[in-house]
Design a protein around this motif. Structure first.
Motif, PDB file in Angstrom:
ATOM      1  N   GLU A 197      15.982  67.487  43.593  1.00 23.23           N
ATOM      2  CA  GLU A 197      16.624  66.922  42.405  1.00 23.23           C
ATOM      3  C   GLU A 197      15.889  65.669  41.927  1.00 23.23           C
ATOM      4  O   GLU A 197      15.733  65.453  40.716  1.00 23.23           O
ATOM      5  N   GLN A 201      12.781  66.796  40.173  1.00 24.26           N
ATOM      6  CA  GLN A 201      13.108  67.387  38.885  1.00 24.26           C
ATOM      7  C   GLN A 201      13.475  66.317  37.872  1.00 24.26           C
ATOM      8  O   GLN A 201      13.182  66.444  36.680  1.00 24.26           O
ATOM      9  N   ALA A 202      14.104  65.234  38.334  1.00 24.29           N
ATOM     10  CA  ALA A 202      14.461  64.133  37.444  1.00 24.29           C
ATOM     11  C   ALA A 202      13.214  63.487  36.850  1.00 24.29           C
ATOM     12  O   ALA A 202      13.212  63.072  35.675  1.00 24.29           O
ATOM     13  N   ILE A 249      10.394  65.051  36.253  1.00 30.53           N
ATOM     14  CA  ILE A 249       9.910  66.005  35.249  1.00 30.53           C
ATOM     15  C   ILE A 249      10.718  65.893  33.961  1.00 30.53           C
ATOM     16  O   ILE A 249      10.155  65.882  32.858  1.00 30.53           O
ATOM     17  N   GLU A 250      12.037  65.804  34.088  1.00 31.93           N
ATOM     18  CA  GLU A 250      12.903  65.706  32.905  1.00 31.93           C
ATOM     19  C   GLU A 250      12.629  64.425  32.133  1.00 31.93           C
ATOM     20  O   GLU A 250      12.675  64.408  30.896  1.00 31.93           O
ATOM     21  N   ALA A 251      12.346  63.328  32.842  1.00 34.36           N
ATOM     22  CA  ALA A 251      12.029  62.058  32.180  1.00 34.36           C
ATOM     23  C   ALA A 251      10.737  62.179  31.379  1.00 34.36           C
ATOM     24  O   ALA A 251      10.624  61.631  30.271  1.00 34.36           O
ATOM     25  N   LYS A 274       9.573  65.007  30.068  1.00 35.53           N
ATOM     26  CA  LYS A 274       9.910  65.831  28.902  1.00 35.53           C
ATOM     27  C   LYS A 274      10.546  64.983  27.803  1.00 35.53           C
ATOM     28  O   LYS A 274      10.212  65.117  26.621  1.00 35.53           O
ATOM     29  N   GLU A 275      11.471  64.129  28.203  1.00 35.07           N
ATOM     30  CA  GLU A 275      12.164  63.279  27.231  1.00 35.07           C
ATOM     31  C   GLU A 275      11.199  62.316  26.562  1.00 35.07           C
ATOM     32  O   GLU A 275      11.279  62.072  25.354  1.00 35.07           O
ATOM     33  N   SER A 292       9.177  64.207  24.015  1.00 34.45           N
ATOM     34  CA  SER A 292       9.973  64.573  22.845  1.00 34.45           C
ATOM     35  C   SER A 292      10.310  63.369  21.974  1.00 34.45           C
ATOM     36  O   SER A 292      10.271  63.455  20.743  1.00 34.45           O
ATOM     37  N   SER A 336       4.168  59.538  35.587  1.00 36.10           N
ATOM     38  CA  SER A 336       5.176  60.428  36.166  1.00 36.10           C
ATOM     39  C   SER A 336       4.711  60.978  37.510  1.00 36.10           C
ATOM     40  O   SER A 336       5.509  61.128  38.448  1.00 36.10           O
ATOM     41  N   GLU A 381       3.907  71.749  37.162  1.00 31.62           N
ATOM     42  CA  GLU A 381       4.759  71.844  35.969  1.00 31.62           C
ATOM     43  C   GLU A 381       4.435  70.724  34.988  1.00 31.62           C
ATOM     44  O   GLU A 381       4.419  70.932  33.768  1.00 31.62           O
TER      45      GLU A 381
END
Length: 259
Positions: free
Chosen positions: A87, A90-91, A93-95, A97-98, A101, A201, A245
C-alpha cells in the motif's frame, strides 16, 4: 519358503514408492516437533513452505529465468506486514499520477493553479484557498486576491515559480495570468519536469523498500536465513514492479507532452 516369497514379492514396489517420494522432496516435520506432519504447528508449516519456495527459487536460478517469489502475507505477518508495504508503494505511484495530472499539462486551465502552494507569513496554503481563480479567455486567467490582499505578492511569486511557464502580472489585488502559446521549448521543459518528478518518486519508493527490509532484518536472530532471504527478495520484487509502473507512466506522459 513359498510363503516367504509371497511376503517379499511386494517389497520392490514399496521401495520404488519410497524412492519416488524421496525424489519428490516431500516435506518432513522439523526435528523435535511433537506434532504430526498434517497437524503441525504454525511455525513448522511456515518453515516448510518457505524452505520449499527457496529450493524452487534456487533450482530455477541455475541456467533458467528465476520464478517470482510469492510469500503468503499471513505466514510472515509476525515479521512484517507485506500488505502495508504494498500500500505504501502504491501510494507513491498514485502521488506521481496526481502530480502528472495536476501540474504537467500542455493546456493550462484554472484547475491547474488550484494547488500551487503559496508561502505566506501564516504558513503555506493552496492558491485556491487564498484567491478566486477564473478563466476570462483561452489566453488569460484571473486570480482575485481581494479576500487576502496581503498575500497577493506571495501568490504571484508562487505562480511564477510553479514551473508552468507562467508570468503573472499584479494589478492591485488582481493577478492577471497570460496563457503562453505552447512552444516546443515549453513541451520539452514539461517533459524534463516529468522526469524529475519520476526520479523523486523513485527515491520515495526506495525509502519504503529500505524501511521494510530493515524491519525484516530485525528478526534475523529469530527466524531462518532462508526466511529473511525470501522476504528481502519479495520486497525488492515489489519495488521493482512499482518502479516499472512509474517508468510506464513517465513514457506515456512524455509522449503526451512532446506530441
Amino acid at each position: 519358503m513359498a510363503l516367504a516369497l509371497r511376503c517379499l514379492r511386494p517389497l520392490p514396489a514399496l521401495l520404488h514408492r519410497s524412492s519416488f517420494a524421496m525424489s519428490r522432496g516431500l516435506p518432513q516435520a522439523p526435528r523435535g516437533c511433537p506434532a504430526p506432519l498434517l497437524e503441525g504447528c504454525r511455525q513448522c508449516a511456515q518453515q516448510m513452505l518457505l524452505s520449499r519456495q527457496l529450493a524452487t527459487k534456487k533450482a530455477k536460478g541455475k541456467g533458467q529465468s528465476q520464478a517470482k517469489v510469492n510469500i503468503s502475507a499471513a505466514l510472515v505477518e509476525d515479521i512484517i506486514n507485506l500488505e502495508e508495504t504494498s500500500e505504501d508503494m502504491q501510494a507513491v505511484i498514485e502521488a506521481l499520477k496526481e502530480d502528472f495530472s495536476r501540474n504537467l499539462s500542455v493546456r493550462t486551465s484554472p484547475g491547474a493553479l488550484d494547488h500551487i502552494t503559496v508561502l505566506t507569513k501564516d504558513g503555506k496554503f493552496p492558491l485556491n484557498q487564498l484567491g478566486q481563480i477564473s478563466q476570462k479567455s483561452p489566453q488569460l486567467m484571473i486570480v482575485n486576491m481581494a479576500s487576502f490582499p496581503e498575500s497577493t505578492a506571495a501568490a504571484a511569486k508562487a505562480i511564477r515559480e510553479s514551473g508552468m511557464n507562467l508570468n503573472p502580472e499584479v494589478d492591485g489585488t488582481m493577478i492577471r495570468v497570460p496563457i503562453p502559446k505552447v512552444t516546443r521549448e515549453h513541451r520539452e521543459s514539461l517533459a524534463k519536469l516529468a522526469k524529475q518528478s519520476t526520479n523523486k518518486s523513485k527515491e520515495a519508493l526506495r525509502k519504503v523498500r529500505s524501511k521494510s527490509i530493515t524491519q525484516v532484518k530485525k528478526f534475523k536472530n529469530k527466524v531462518s536465513e532462508d526466511t529473511i532471504w525470501l522476504l528481502e527478495k519479495q520486497i525488492q520484487q515489489m519495488a521493482d514492479e512499482a518502479a516499472t509502473e512509474m517508468d510506464k507512466l513517465l513514457a506515456a506522459k512524455t509522449k503526451e507532452l512532446l506530441g
